[in-house]
Scaffold this motif. Structure first.
Motif, mmCIF file in Angstrom:
data_model
loop_
_atom_site.group_PDB
_atom_site.id
_atom_site.type_symbol
_atom_site.label_atom_id
_atom_site.label_comp_id
_atom_site.label_asym_id
_atom_site.label_seq_id
_atom_site.Cartn_x
_atom_site.Cartn_y
_atom_site.Cartn_z
ATOM 1 N N UNK A 170 84.701 46.868 37.609
ATOM 2 C CA UNK A 170 84.773 47.940 36.623
ATOM 3 C C UNK A 170 84.170 49.242 37.096
ATOM 4 N N UNK A 171 83.421 49.196 38.204
ATOM 5 C CA UNK A 171 82.800 50.400 38.745
ATOM 6 C C UNK A 171 83.742 51.119 39.700
ATOM 7 N N UNK B 209 86.648 48.958 28.123
ATOM 8 C CA UNK B 209 87.997 48.969 28.668
ATOM 9 C C UNK B 209 88.441 50.363 29.094
ATOM 10 N N UNK B 210 88.168 51.397 28.281
ATOM 11 C CA UNK B 210 88.627 52.751 28.618
ATOM 12 C C UNK B 210 87.933 53.254 29.880
ATOM 13 N N UNK C 204 89.749 54.076 33.573
ATOM 14 C CA UNK C 204 89.539 55.375 34.224
ATOM 15 C C UNK C 204 88.949 55.189 35.618
ATOM 16 N N UNK C 205 88.001 54.275 35.746
ATOM 17 C CA UNK C 205 87.389 54.018 37.052
ATOM 18 C C UNK C 205 88.397 53.423 38.031
ATOM 19 N N UNK D 48 99.293 52.448 32.441
ATOM 20 C CA UNK D 48 98.361 53.531 32.777
ATOM 21 C C UNK D 48 98.151 53.684 34.272
ATOM 22 N N UNK D 49 97.996 52.565 34.991
ATOM 23 C CA UNK D 49 97.623 52.686 36.407
ATOM 24 C C UNK D 49 98.824 52.771 37.345
#
Length: 401
Positions: A37-38, A84-85, A89-90, A224-225
């Motif tokens: 997640x990072x 999640x958002x 984004x990350x 999104x990705x």
């Protein structure tokens, strides 16, 4: 087909020097130490690139980091909860940083909780070496009597439950501990490894998420990705479920050709593609690997070539990881289908003509048995597999002249 090799970083007991001696053309790696997640920061990416590019004596290795495996998708993204958002984004930011570093192919998976499941990481095979194995009876014993998952008995046939009860009664405490550790081992080199309490907590959170909902969450993520990857000129390739059948009451959404076809249709961009893993998909007798390569090959961005032996054709079933040319998958037919796809790409003028593959997993043989590298990732066992696959490729290319 471009010959690659997985490397887990400086702690990997199979070195960069060993890879160069094996003759690999590119490296598959990841920043396993970065929490899921990072953001993968540019300096971290450059450090890993430099590690891969350098032998122990400081001279250039001549090989580079070409494929990411994996840029992991967080449980918050899969469940659409918590951060999640921020995590999405990350993920987009990490893709941007990877592209800036010249890396364009990113493998990942969307399996809930556990990235793979085996009950034995060193199963002794006939020739005296070892391989990873999934024993359905052992797994049922874990699920019912160690994890004590509510409803676990109903996940198995009466015969399997009875056999699991007998098996568990014969286990000493050391065997119970080892079995639990093997099942929750997770992806090799991952930043997180779950405890039993954490597994129970995740399972409880997935209680209301069925296959359809998990697929919707996956499509939302890709919506999104994948456009970001498309704009960057990158390739995302989802790894199949391993094994390709439901476990622990969790949904499976990437276990078959139909599963992949649905996801490719839902987000119909060239960047949204497949990691075709013959080892994972081959555990199901229903999966026709050469046929999948022929029908879905235009979106196959990465290949994992390994083999398994199913101990029966039921679903679920016990299986173990075989030598690359010795399991249930017709590896020669699969490689032939991949080479045919490359010819189609060349004729179409595609830039990604050469499909990267790696000799995924391998049996521990000879010095591997004392080296004790990452389970499934020995030096000599993978070298043997790569040599066999090279021979198949050469023979097929020669025949096509």
């Amino acid at each position: 087909m471009r010959q690659t090799w997985r490397w887990f970083g400086p702690s990997d007991l199979v070195s960069i020097d060993a890879m160069t001696q094996a003759g690999v053309e590119g490296v598959v790696s990841a920043l396993h130490h970065v929490p899921t997640g990072s953001v993968w920061a540019p300096d971290m990416i450059e450090t890993r690139k430099a590690e891969i590019a350098t032998r122990k004596d400081g001279t250039p290795s001549g090989i580079a980091w070409e494929v990411v495996e994996s840029l992991p998708v967080s449980e918050d993204i899969k469940k659409q909860t918590g951060d999640v958002r921020e995590h999405i984004a990350n993920y987009k930011t990490s893709l941007t940083h990877l592209k800036a570093a010249g890396i364009e192919t990113v493998c990942y998976n969307f399996m809930p909780v556990l990235d793979w499941t085996r009950t034995d990481l060193a199963f002794r095979v006939a020739h005296g070496g070892t391989a990873m194995r999934f024993d359905l009876i052992d797994f049922a014993a874990f699920d019912i009597f160690i994890l004590e998952r509510p409803g676990s008995r109903e996940s198995f046939s009466e015969a399997v439950v009875a056999a699991a009860e007998r098996r568990f009664a014969e286990m000493d405490e050391n065997r119970k501990t080892t079995l639990a550790e093997n099942v929750v081992f997770g992806l090799p080199g991952a930043a997180e490894h779950f405890s039993l309490a954490e597994v129970r907590a995740h399972l409880a959170e997935y209680g209301a998420i069925d296959e359809d909902q998990l697929r919707r969450h996956f499509i939302d993520f890709l919506a999104e990705v994948a456009p970001v990857a498309e704009d960057l000129g990158m390739r995302l390739c989802c790894h199949p479920d391993d094994p390709p059948f439901p476990l622990l009451g969790l949904p499976r959404i990437m276990s078959s050709e139909a599963h992949y076809a649905a996801i490719l249709r839902a987000v119909d961009l060239p960047a949204n593609g497949i990691t075709l893993c013959s080892g994972s998909l081959g555990v199901s007798a229903e999966n026709d690997l050469p046929g999948m390569m022929e029908r879905l090959g235009g979106r196959v961005h990465f290949l994992h070539l390994r083999n398994t032996v199913r101990e029966d054709d039921a679903i679920p079933c016990s299986f173990y990881e075989a030598e690359h040319l010795a399991g249930d998958t017709d590896m020669v037919a699969l490689v032939a289908a991949a080479l045919a796809e490359e010819k189609r790409r060349k004729a179409a003028g595609r830039a990604d003509v050469s499909i990267p593959f790696r000799p995924d997993h391998g049996q521990d043989i000879l010095d591997d048995l004392s080296r004790k590298a990452q389970p499934g990732y020995p030096a000599i066992g993978r070298l043997k597999g790569l040599a066999e696959l090279r021979g198949v490729m050469k023979a097929l290319e020669h025949r096509a002249r």
